[in-house]
Structures are given as C-alpha cells and as structure tokens.
Design a protein around this motif. Structure first.
Motif, short mmCIF file in Angstrom:
data_model
loop_
_atom_site.label_atom_id
_atom_site.label_comp_id
_atom_site.label_asym_id
_atom_site.label_seq_id
_atom_site.Cartn_x
_atom_site.Cartn_y
_atom_site.Cartn_z
N VAL A 537 115.52 46.82 -22.87
CA VAL A 537 115.83 47.43 -21.57
C VAL A 537 117.05 46.73 -20.94
N ARG A 538 117.07 45.40 -21.08
CA ARG A 538 118.21 44.63 -20.56
C ARG A 538 119.52 45.12 -21.16
N GLN A 539 119.47 45.37 -22.46
CA GLN A 539 120.67 45.81 -23.16
C GLN A 539 121.16 47.17 -22.62
N THR A 540 120.21 48.07 -22.40
CA THR A 540 120.56 49.38 -21.83
C THR A 540 121.22 49.20 -20.46
N LEU A 541 120.63 48.34 -19.65
CA LEU A 541 121.16 48.10 -18.30
C LEU A 541 122.57 47.49 -18.36
N LEU A 542 122.74 46.48 -19.21
CA LEU A 542 124.03 45.80 -19.24
C LEU A 542 125.12 46.69 -19.82
N LYS A 543 124.73 47.52 -20.78
CA LYS A 543 125.72 48.43 -21.36
C LYS A 543 126.23 49.39 -20.28
N LYS A 544 125.28 49.95 -19.54
CA LYS A 544 125.68 50.87 -18.47
C LYS A 544 126.47 50.13 -17.39
N ALA A 545 126.04 48.92 -17.04
CA ALA A 545 126.75 48.14 -16.03
C ALA A 545 128.18 47.86 -16.50
N GLY A 546 128.31 47.56 -17.78
CA GLY A 546 129.64 47.32 -18.34
C GLY A 546 130.55 48.54 -18.15
N GLU A 547 129.98 49.72 -18.39
CA GLU A 547 130.75 50.96 -18.17
C GLU A 547 131.17 51.09 -16.72
N LEU A 548 130.22 50.83 -15.82
CA LEU A 548 130.50 51.01 -14.40
C LEU A 548 131.53 49.99 -13.89
N LEU A 549 131.42 48.77 -14.40
CA LEU A 549 132.32 47.70 -13.92
C LEU A 549 133.59 47.61 -14.76
N GLU A 550 133.61 48.38 -15.86
CA GLU A 550 134.72 48.29 -16.81
C GLU A 550 134.89 46.85 -17.30
N LEU A 551 133.77 46.29 -17.75
CA LEU A 551 133.78 44.95 -18.33
C LEU A 551 132.95 44.97 -19.60
N ASP A 552 133.25 44.08 -20.51
CA ASP A 552 132.45 43.93 -21.73
C ASP A 552 131.03 43.50 -21.34
N PRO A 553 130.02 44.24 -21.78
CA PRO A 553 128.64 43.89 -21.42
C PRO A 553 128.29 42.45 -21.80
N GLU A 554 128.96 41.91 -22.79
CA GLU A 554 128.67 40.54 -23.22
C GLU A 554 128.95 39.53 -22.09
N ARG A 555 129.84 39.91 -21.20
CA ARG A 555 130.19 39.01 -20.09
C ARG A 555 129.16 39.06 -18.96
N LEU A 556 128.25 40.02 -19.03
CA LEU A 556 127.40 40.28 -17.87
C LEU A 556 126.04 39.62 -18.00
N ASP A 557 125.47 39.30 -16.88
CA ASP A 557 124.13 38.73 -16.83
C ASP A 557 123.36 39.41 -15.70
N LEU A 558 122.03 39.36 -15.81
CA LEU A 558 121.17 39.89 -14.75
C LEU A 558 120.57 38.70 -14.01
N VAL A 559 120.87 38.60 -12.73
CA VAL A 559 120.42 37.46 -11.95
C VAL A 559 119.97 37.95 -10.57
N ASP A 560 118.73 37.65 -10.24
CA ASP A 560 118.25 37.96 -8.89
C ASP A 560 118.56 39.38 -8.45
N ARG A 561 118.18 40.33 -9.23
CA ARG A 561 118.34 41.76 -8.94
C ARG A 561 119.80 42.20 -8.89
N GLU A 562 120.68 41.39 -9.49
CA GLU A 562 122.08 41.79 -9.53
C GLU A 562 122.66 41.64 -10.92
N VAL A 563 123.68 42.45 -11.18
CA VAL A 563 124.47 42.27 -12.40
C VAL A 563 125.68 41.44 -12.01
N VAL A 564 125.88 40.32 -12.68
CA VAL A 564 127.02 39.46 -12.34
C VAL A 564 127.88 39.22 -13.58
#
Lengths: 764, 764
Positions: A537-564
């Motif tokens: 599920v995390r992977q699905t979320l980060l992949k979509k977040a990467g699309e939205l933020l235009e960043l490589d999902p590998e750079r992203l983390d889930l922290v305290d209800r936020e994608v950073v």
C-alpha cells in the motif's frame, strides 16, 4: 522508513485502556439472548467398557433441551490439525473422539452432553444419566506401557505412538574420546496451563444457518474440524476469538467447540459452556511429563564429545499433539552446544492418564532441564566455571545442530550469558540455615512452525479515505499483544500515528486466515504478512505522490500523515490528498499479503534430519536462590532474563513476555505439578496445584539484546515460548550452588530438597 | 466454463428459506441489551428562524439519557458522498445539516434528539423541549423559487442549485426542418419510496471503541460521513447492513445513522431508532417532482428532427443528490431516439418543500413520461402506428445520443418493442362505459454510475480446504438478490454446486468495499469483481491440477467439485485434492479483485457532453387499460415488460425485478402522489398515499431477451431501475387509446381522467 519511529518504542497497546478498565470481552463474558447452558458428563474410570447409557430420565427433566451421546455425533473421530495444510503425514495424526463410544480411556473423558435452560438444570440432568461401565485394566506409566503385554490404551494399536531419532556422528567414538562421562535420569511432571479464563465458548446459528462460535481458542481455524464433526461444509462454521484470556498452548486443541456446536445444531438455540476450574484441571490436556535419560561425555578441557539420550513422553490417553511436541524436544535435545556425536531416541506413549498436548515451550523446557543440569554438573566435575564450559561449547552462526540444521542467524548466547551473569551481581550473604546460591542456564527454542507444515499467514491492510488504516488479521490476542504489534508495523510503514490504526482480528469470517496463534509464530508470520501488505500500500501511495509532486518516489517518505521529500526540496503533500488521488484512479489502497515460511517436505518420519525450523531464539536465565536447610524451601531472590530478541517491536511487550515467561518457568521449577495416581488427578484446584503468587515473585530484570538478525519483521525473533525455557534448570543449578544437592526431578519442592539435604548429610 | 451450468438458471436464492420462514433479520428487528430508544424533534415550520431551544425539562425527565441539539454535533454540516471517490467537484455537493441550527428549512427538519430508556419516555421528552420559532416567508414552487426576489431557502445562496445543458446540432435548424411541431408541458409528482422496512438502525460501541451501526442503508460506506459528523477517524465507525427491507434509493442518503451514532457516542449505550411510517413519509426524501416543457419536431414520415426541452426539478430544502438525479434526466431527455438537433436545459431548485433525492429510476422515469407521451402524440398527429414511429427513430448500436455518447452495445429496442406488442395480443372488448385501450412505451436507462465518479468495487473469493467457497462483498441485499447472484457467479467459475457457496455481505469491517448498492450497479460492479476474483482462484487451481495430472491446464475444467479433462483422457481429480496440494505449496486460494468501471474526468459541470455512463438497459412496456368513463378510473388489465437484460444471471430474479418494477411504475402512473401544500404533506399514511394493492395488480408477463451484450458479468445488464421506466407513459398512452384524452400530469387519478373526459365532451 529510514529511521524507525514506532517500532521498538515502549508504546501502550491499542487495547490497554479497555483491558485496564475491564471492558474487554472474553468468550466467558459473552452471552446471547435465549441461550442454553451446557454441561458434560465425564468418565469416573481411567479404563472401562461402556456397557450402556440411559439418557431417558435426563431428557424428561423439565428445562432439558438436549442430551447427546456418541451416537448423536455425525463424525465422532476427529483429528487435531495444523491450520490450513494437511500434509503432515506420518500416520500419527492426533486422533480423538468427541464423545466416548465403546470405551473410556481416561478419568474425565466426555461421555454425554446436556443443554438446558439453566446451569443448575444441566447439572441435575447429568446426575440422571445412567452409564453402566465394565472396568478394564489400565496402564499409567509410559515405561510400563512400552512393555510387551501391557494393556492397550487404544485397542489394536501399539501404545508407542512414535519412535523418533536424531543421529550425528558415532556415539561409540564420542564416548571413547570423552575424559568424563556423566549419566543421569531426569523427570519432569504433568503441568497445568492455569490460564485466567478457563475453556469457554458460546455457539449460535446465524441467520444464514452458519454455526458461529465465540470461543476461547488459539486456533480459529478449528472451524474445519468442527464442521467435520457436524458433517457440514467448512464454510458453514465460523469461529470468532479475538481476545483470549490466556492460552499457553492449552487452547491449541479443541476444547468446548465441538460440544457447543453439536448442542446448538441440535437445539437451534445459542449454547454456552464454561469449564469450572476443577473441570479445566481434571479434564483438559497437560504438559507432557518426560523421563529423560542423559549420558554426556566431555574432554577435560570441557569440550563436549558425545550425547546419548533417551526421552520418553507420556501422551496420556489420546495422541493430540504428542508427536510434534516430541519433535521439538528431539531438535533441541542436545541444547545449543557443539557435540560431534549425538544419538537421541524419543518415544511418546499412550497411557490411561489425562491426555497431554501443547504447553508453552512445546517440548523445549523438558529437555532444557536435562541438558542444562548436565552442563552444570559437568562444570562442577571438571572444576570449571559454569559460564566458561557453556561458552566454549556454544554453537555459533554457520555451525549446525545435531539434525544437520545450519544456524543461519546470529547465536547471541555468549552475550546473553555474560550480561545475565553480570546483572545478577555478587552473591547475597546467607543467614544461618538459609543458604544462598546462584545458577545460570541457557536455552534455544524455535519460533515459527516446523518447516514441513508448510506454514503461511495472511494479513489485510487498507487505508481509509482520511488516511486512517485498518488491519485485518486472523491472529488471536492471547495476551502477548499479538494484535498490537501488527498495529505498530502498519503505523511504521504507512507513516501514521498508532492511534490511526484499527485492527480487526480473530474471526474466520472477518479476517484472512493467519494460521494458529501458537508456536511463537504470529509476530514472525502475521508480522511479516502485515509488513508485506503495508509495504504494498505504501508503494502505491508513494508512486502516486511522486506523480503529483513530480519527484522520484524513491525520494519520498511517509511521516506523520504526510508525504515528505527526504532530499529536502520542501515539497510535501497531506496523506489524504494522495489517498484521494489514488481513489480517483481506482488504485487499490488495500492489500492482502500472503507470507510463506520456508517450506520443506519430509519423506520419512523416523530420523529427524536437516532443516526443521526457520530460526531459533536464544537466551539465558540467571537466578539467585535462598534455600532454607531446615525446611528445604527454595526461594528465588533475583531473576535475570537475558535474550536476543532480534528486534523489540514493542519494548514493553517484550519485557512483559520475558517477565511472564520467567515466572511461568519458575512455577515449573519450584511448585507446579499435577499429581496423578492411577489416572486420578489429586490436585483438582489451586489449593493443591501451586502457582507462584505475587508473594513468591522476585523482581525480574530483563535484558533485551537486539542483534537484528531474526526472520520476523524488522529482524525480530519470537520470545513468547523461549522465555520459559531455562528457568527451571537455572534454579536447580542455584540450589546446588546453595546447598550442594542436585534435584533431577521437577518441581524442586521443599520435600525433595529437604530429603536430598538429609541424604547428603547422612552420606557424609 | 464451456457451457453455463448455474448462470441463467432459475435457482432459489441462498436466503430463500430464511426469508420464507421469517428468520432473516433486518435492522428494525435488531436489538441490543441495555439499548436506549431515540426520538427526533422535528420542525413544524417550513421556514422559520430558531430563536431559542430549551431542553432543560426534557433532560430532567426520569429515564432520559441524552437530549442533543445542533450545538452537540461536532461537525453539523455534512455532505452526501458517492462512496470511495471524492472527485465529483462541481461545487454543489449535497450539503445538509444533521440538526437545524439557526433556521429550519422544511416541515419535518430534525431539530433535537432524545435517547431514553423507553420509546414512551422519549416521546414525552420531545414534548418537554421548548423551541421558539420566528416564522419566515417560504417558497414552495420551483418556478417561483427561480424568480429574482424569491425568498432564499439557504441564506446567501441562489435557489438555483445548478443549470445543466445538453446541446447537439442547432435546434433552430431542427425546427425549420420539421413538418410537425408538438409542444407540451408535463408534470410528475413527489413520490414516496414506501419500503416495507422504514428507516431504522441500532448503534453501539464495540469493545475497542468503534461506533458500530446495524442500519437499513444502501450505502455502508456512509461510515465516513458518520465518522466526520462525530469528528472521528473513518476507521472508528463500522456500518453493517446485509439485508435491507427495501431501499428504492430512499436509503442511499443517511437517514437515522448520524442520530443514533451521536446518541450512542454521548451515552456510551446502544441506541435504536426506527421511524414510524408517518415519520418516514413526512420527513425523509422523496422522488423529485418535475416540470417538463417539451417541444418536439418531426418530418411527415415520422423522422424526428428536433427536441427543445426545459426540465425543472424541485430539490426541496436541501441539495442531497438533486444535481445527479438531474444529470440522469439530461442524458436520456431525448429518449432512445435519433434526433439531430437537441437542446435541453435542466434546473434543480431549492424550495421549502421536503427534500428530494434518489428514487428507483433516478431521474429517468420523469423524462420517459415526457418523451414517450410526445412520441405517442406525434404518431397520432401523423397518423402513424405508435410502434412504427418508434422503430424508425430508435438509435442503433454505434450511433450516439445527444451528449455525444456512442452506444457501444446492442440496442435491443426493435425486438423488445415487437415482442411486447405481440404478447399484448388483440385488444379486449370494452363493455358499456368501460372502454379499453392499449399503449406502449420504451425507455433507456443507464446501469452503473456516472463515469466521472470513477467507480470501483471489490470482491473477496476464497476456497476452503474442503472445496467449499466463501464470497465476501460489500453489497447490501435490498431484495434484488444482490448477494445471490454473486453466489451463482462464484459457483459457475469454480465448478461447485450453489449450496457450497457462503456469502458474507454488507459490513465495512467484514467485507471489502463494493461502493453503494444503488444505480443498478452491483451486478455490474460487484458481479464483475466476483467474476475476476473467482477466475483468479480458478486459475491457481487449474495450474496446480495441470501439474498433478501432467496435462496442459487449458484442457482442464472444474465441474461438480472435480477437475476434468475436457479432451476426454478420463484423467480427473477431486477438487479437495487440488486444494490441499495448493495449500501445501502456500498458493493463495483467495483473491480480492478490484473491478474498475471505465473512468472519465469532467472538466466542467455545465454542458453534459460525451460518455457519461458505461452502458444502458433498453426495454418496452405494453399495457392494456380499461377506463370507466363514468368514474374516470383506469385499471390495468394486462402488462407486458419486455427487456434486453444482456444475460439473465438468475432468471427468477430477473423476472421478479421486471414484475416488481412494473408494479412500482404502475403506482407512479395511476395513484402515487405525496401531496404537499405550502410545505405541508397531506398524505401522511398509506390511507392517503395510495400504493397498488394485490387487487390492483394484473398478471405481469415478462419477456427476457438476452443479447449477451452488456458490460456486466457474462454479458449481463442491470434491470433493477430500468424496469420502472416506461410504465407510466405506456398507461397514459393506453388511456388515450381508450378514451381519447391525454393526461400530462401524473398520476392518472380518476379525478384527472374524468375531468379530461368531461372537458373533451364539452369541447365537442
């Protein structure tokens, strides 16, 4: 997940508040409108033929709704199974009868069932059932039962259920190499589980005709066995058991389930059955008593050269899990030691005693008492330090045990031993006739099931539209925090606070199947399944977040209800924004993961060879004991439990398990024994069966080492059962240290210790 | 699956026995120990300011446990949502208040809640609550409400919620091409859902603090909205609703849920609320009354050239689903006809009437009455056969409707029309003043949700160790057999008899989310999800069977609990053998499938363009009606419902839906009307609100055509709502045929018909 935020922290369990305030409901607390009450008529004989059963008067009693005997059970011969797989083979599955038919085989065997409007009427009805018995000879000692011509417990079947062997090297050669050979026989007793909640359950028929049970069990997957007893498809039985008021292996076999299911099926009304404490002690399984004949050889420098052992286990009147308990004993019979030449023979034998089955430790504490007593005595004979002799013989990662299983993960015993001993500190002074001694003992025990059981578990993790998370897992929470650790794992992976997690557990309809909550397997199995599901599920979320933020999902983390962005671009998103974007795309924000333990198919069931378990947990107990030479009473003054837990998912829970396990083991060492004479239990209550009370319990110091090298999630190992393992021998070793007598027969009651002291004084 | 064995057969539903014997439990049948009873204080005014509310005396009444007003609602402004996605946009989400705060907007709006030990005490408490109102001017006619200066229902907001358009070609051009132009205004009334089970539910707090509701709802996913009202995470609310005693769209919006959740949260005790029938009629949503201004043009040969229409819908006092109901009307406003030039304007407007929302048909029956009355009148004016004019104008597969949506699947109207008419047969003779007429009407209606709602559904299929099968789906069974068709699909795919299937449904904790049970979408959505899930498990089974039999899995089939070789080698296996082999290998014998309907993202919400729905269901009603010229009473003598259902999953269920829908539509045509005068409902019981009774119902002949060209499983289409569509215009057309008067105002009451007959006679 660069840095762990929730894993390893001493957090309150999700159910702490409810439990503290008494709101948690156990099976025994459960009631249904229109509910009937059940009682069981039990055999007063250890061995007898049933000539006739007359239920007529009981049936005619006002308020009695059903009286059932063996003839009313669609499939009376049932087997204990291991969850989803049926591939064990070996020909010694745990057959038992739901209700005795032609014969009774032990005192307390169920003969008839009653359901009535009240408990009192059900009790009265029991007295009105007339059973005519013809007593038969019985056999009560496993060594006797093995002799040719002994009475057969199960007609037409040998009393010897199985003979297992573990063979490594050549023991003759080993004995030839030894400078010292030590031969002793150890005995360990029948032990009761003594859970707070006795065997209990309510059954009812739901509106779609499904037989539904809220029971106190460690194995909701018994729905299959119950369905088979009723001759129904498996999916017509549902078993619910989230909170269990203690299991300790005693709720691994079916207890009340078949009884209440049969009565509900007959009466179409809800039926409740809760064993009285006496019934629980007299009629349900016990830990196996063993006779352990150990012959160990060592060099002068302390190096072990050989072990020849013969283990005999009393299975009681039915097979249940006896062969598998023996398997555990066989695998660790030589302890965590490098012994080039080993030959262990193991037998489990039917007698007309109460049947024996799983109990916390599952065959490991029995052999640990033997091998750790032997180690201590060897040290004494060789004039060595008890720590030293252990350290030079401890196996290390990469070496193998006598079955040939290579220890693929860190063996932390040198550290656990050293830390335990240091924590114990200098010996306290004795006073007059009260002598003080210190003792140590180490052990190894598997976590997870035998590999030929092809173990799997499933977990279902979903994220709601507001970012809150639901976990569904088929585990039972038997007090170990099984459900809470899954919450921590999901929270860690999905970067939400613990209070955002809701866990549903222990319901064959509601939760995916997770296998049994036994064998110290749920953190390993369902923990890994939950980790897998949450990561998906995390992977699905980060992949979509990467699309939205235009960043490589590998750079992203889930922290305290936020994608950073871990790389600090400052870009971020609320978790809920990502969740909504996923929902819009129809991306699954749930996953049911299947975790498979490593598998192995056995081709023969005699010599136990090769890889048997996924991994082991290692630990050491160190105790200081005061022995009163006038009374023989031994009292534990200090207790240190030192374990490599791989990774503590919840430090509080780990410490709780280590403390609880130590006290459980202390009872085994000092006071607990179900006394049986010719099949009759003489300790039917907690006035005779002596549990450690708050007054007996010393402060327990726990040492939690984290090698990170377990096969559970985040490198965790299981501790629930291993925590019991080496207390009893540590106490026996401390008693020897205090007063110079070695007791080889558990428990170390004042009578035994005093007798040994007297004997020792006499022989001076 | 070479030949269908269970799909298409007229099998009994899995719950038939329980329903026949009254064992099925609905929300209103549900009780909990220690349960409180709730009552709602409602506004007597259609429009008034709330000056003060004094609850003191009510709170002090013995047995009253809570009195709540708007100030006690954590989040009082809620919106009606569409399941998992929140992507609708448009700015006109269905806002409503849980409890009125500063103003009341309609007669019956909830103002305060009471929970008490008994219903009687709760009633008494209502009388003790003192609310001071300052009456305000109201507006009760949507056309009035649209005028500048009309009283604003929601302060600061235009009464016009939305103005939608559908534009194709150029209507000026269309009128220029027409030989005949027909302009009429049609009116349809407020209609009640009249379900057997009124709005009802019980809420309680489970032992883990989850607010749990057993309610009568079509949307268990309202757990989110309820959680938001309470300001809790979504996963702290669980909604259970397997069996629902009728929905018809009236249980698509939240009814009792927020009320009982608030009261349970406050009192920590279970709370039950069941609306009385009067409360159900007076206070919960109705079908939208419409004013339909239709101007249609046609060539002499019958070919349609143009439609200009203006639709005005009365939303009542709150938005709820009004914009979406209007969307449905817009899409099918021109009917299933080829019209080159179309311009439809649609308005939905706030008034101080009872709010309106979903009702079986969701905006389709309103416009069908208009377009099918127009077609009949056109035929008459042109001297054409009513069948003929339809046939030459029916759209065909590949053509597009006025929004531009291409009809990608078979349009079966020529067949449904022909068969319906043939089945009706020769006209019965009249007798004296009783004249007989025949009429026909066709319609199209979507099944499945609007594509910009990004619809998804999940289904969980698992095979047990004995080969029995469990399906878990979040559908509610509102009487349409929603759960039973899933059983058939799983049984067909997995080759097991129907009785081997167990389905769990309608529980946000127990079942994966399936979206709303509305929009005739569950067979399409959850049927497809179940098909996908079952196929995945089938594939796992056949692959393993192929290995065991050493045959290509493509050759294998699952039939009657066995794996068979379709190519006749005679090799076979029991299903359970394969299941066990899979379990040994740790292969997953379960799958949670996610079915995604085709998606489309809307960029604007004014002109409705392009693809809006996945597909449509087409059908025709033909009726024979006797009209008594002395009383004006019209009686349906024969009724034929002829539909292309794509594929009948269960023929009995399809026929049941077509019959039920026809009678539902007959009530709409002849008797049903919620009469409202200045916001006050004058038909508060079934003595005034007239449903067809058994005496009124003719035998309904159903014609089930199977083009196999639907987007549901096995080519099925949905029929639940489309089955209602064209009855009312068919009746109106038959009345015209009988007595030569055209009623353009539903229902066709004796008064209206008689008045029209008198008027016609007068004008002769």
């Amino acid at each position: 997940m660069t840095e762990l935020k929730i894993i390893g922290k001493p957090v309150a369990r999700h159910d702490a508040w409810e439990k503290a305030f008494g709101l948690t409901k156990y099976a025994a607390d459960f009631s249904m409108p229109g509910m009937l009450h059940a009682k069981v008529l039990r055999s007063p004989h250890a061995s007898a033929r049933i000539v006739s059963i007359n239920t007529g008067r009981a049936e005619r009693l006002d308020g009695v709704k059903a009286v059932l005997t063996a003839k009313d059970v669609p499939k009376n011969e049932s087997v204990t199974r291991f969850g989803q797989t049926h591939t064990v083979g070996g020909g010694f599955e745990g057959l038992y009868r739901v209700l005795a038919d032609k014969k009774v085989h032990y005192v307390g065997e169920a003969v008839a069932l009653v359901a009535a409007e009240t408990e009192e009427i059900a009790e009265q009805a029991l007295e009105l059932i007339k059973v005519e018995y013809e007593p038969l000879p019985g056999v009560f000692d496993p060594l006797e039962a093995m002799k040719p011509g002994a009475p057969q417990v199960e007609e037409g079947r040998s009393n010897i259920i199985t003979h297992f062997e573990v063979i490594q090297g050549n023991v003759e050669e080993g004995f030839a190499q030894a400078d010292l050979i030590l031969e002793n026989t150890y005995r360990v007793p029948f032990v009761d589980h003594a859970y707070l909640e006795p065997e209990s359950g309510v059954a009812w028929i739901d509106e779609d005709g499904v037989i539904t049970l809220r029971v106190s069990t460690q194995v909701i997957e018994h729905f299959r066995g119950i369905a088979e007893v009723l001759n129904l498809p498996h999916n017509r039985v549902r078993v619910i058991a989230p909170y269990v008021g203690g299991g300790f292996g005693g709720k691994e076999d079916i207890t009340v389930e078949s009884f209440i299911a049969l009565l509900t099926y007959r009466t179409r009304r809800p039926v409740k059955l809760t064993y009285t404490r006496e019934e629980s002690i007299l009629c349900h399984s016990k830990r196996h008593p063993y006779v352990l004949e150990y012959k160990t050889g060592a060099k002068k420098d302390g190096r072990l050269t050989v072990l020849k052992a013969r283990i005999t286990s009393d299975s009681g009147a039915y097979v249940y899990l006896s062969p598998w308990v023996l398997t555990y004993s066989m695998v660790t019979a030589a302890g965590p030691y490098r012994i080039p030449h080993v030959h262990v023979d193991g037998y489990t034998v039917l007698t007309n005693n109460i049947y024996t089955s799983a109990n916390r430790g599952f065959g490991a504490p029995q052999v640990c008492f033997a091998y750790e007593s032997q180690m201590d005595e060897l040290a004494g004979r060789l004039g060595m330090d008890p720590l030293e002799i252990r350290k030079i013989n401890y196996l290390a990662k990469g070496e193998s045990i006598a079955t040939g299983q290579v220890l693929e993960h860190h063996v932390g015993l040198p550290e656990t031993t050293q830390k335990a001993w240091e924590a114990l500190g200098a010996k306290s002074p004795g006073r007059g006739k009260v002598k003080v001694g210190q003792g140590i003992a180490s052990g190894m025990m598997s976590y997870g099931r035998m590999m030929f059981l092809h173990d799997t578990s499933r977990s279902y993790v979903s994220v709601e539209m507001d970012g809150s998370v639901t976990v569904r897992a088929g585990v039972q929470d038997i007090g170990g925090g099984q459900s809470s650790s899954l919450c921590q794992i999901a929270a860690e992976v999905l970067g939400v606070p613990l209070e955002d997690i809701k866990v549903y557990f222990g319901d064959t309809a509601l939760t995916p199947l997770a296998g049994t909550t036994t064998a110290t397997r749920q953190l390993y199995m369902s923990g890994n399944a939950t980790l897998m599901a949450a990561k998906e599920v995390r992977q699905t979320l980060l992949k979509k977040a990467g699309e939205l933020l235009e960043l490589d999902p590998e750079r992203l983390d889930l922290v305290d209800r936020e994608v950073v962005d871990k790389e600090g671009s400052g870009k971020m998103l609320n978790l809920t924004e990502v969740v909504r974007a996923c929902a819009s795309d129809g991306l699954p924000l749930y996953h049911v993961a299947l975790f498979r333990a490593p598998f192995r198919t056995l081709t023969q069931f005699k010599q136990i060879e090769g890889q048997v378990f996924p991994d082991f947990t290692y630990g050491t107990h160190a105790v200081e004991v005061a022995v009163d030479e006038e009374t023989g009473k031994a009292k534990v003054l200090k207790l240190v439990a030192s374990y490599d837990v791989g990774r503590a998912i919840n430090r509080l829970s780990v410490e709780g398990q280590l403390e609880g396990g130590a006290i459980y083991g202390m009872g085994y060492g000092l006071t607990e024994e179900v006394v049986i004479e010719r099949g009759e239990i003489k300790t039917p209550s907690f006035s005779e069966y002596l549990l450690p009370t708050a007054m007996d319990v010393p402060e327990v110091q726990t040492i939690v080492l984290e090698s990170g090298d377990g096969v559970g999630p985040f490198g965790a190992k299981g501790v629930g059962e291993p925590s019991v393992n080496s207390i009893a021998p540590a106490i026996a070793n401390a008693v020897y240290d205090a007063v110079g007598v070695r007791i080889r027969d558990l428990p170390l009651t004042p009578e035994k210790v005093l007798r040994a002291i007297k004997q020792k004084e006499k022989s001076k």
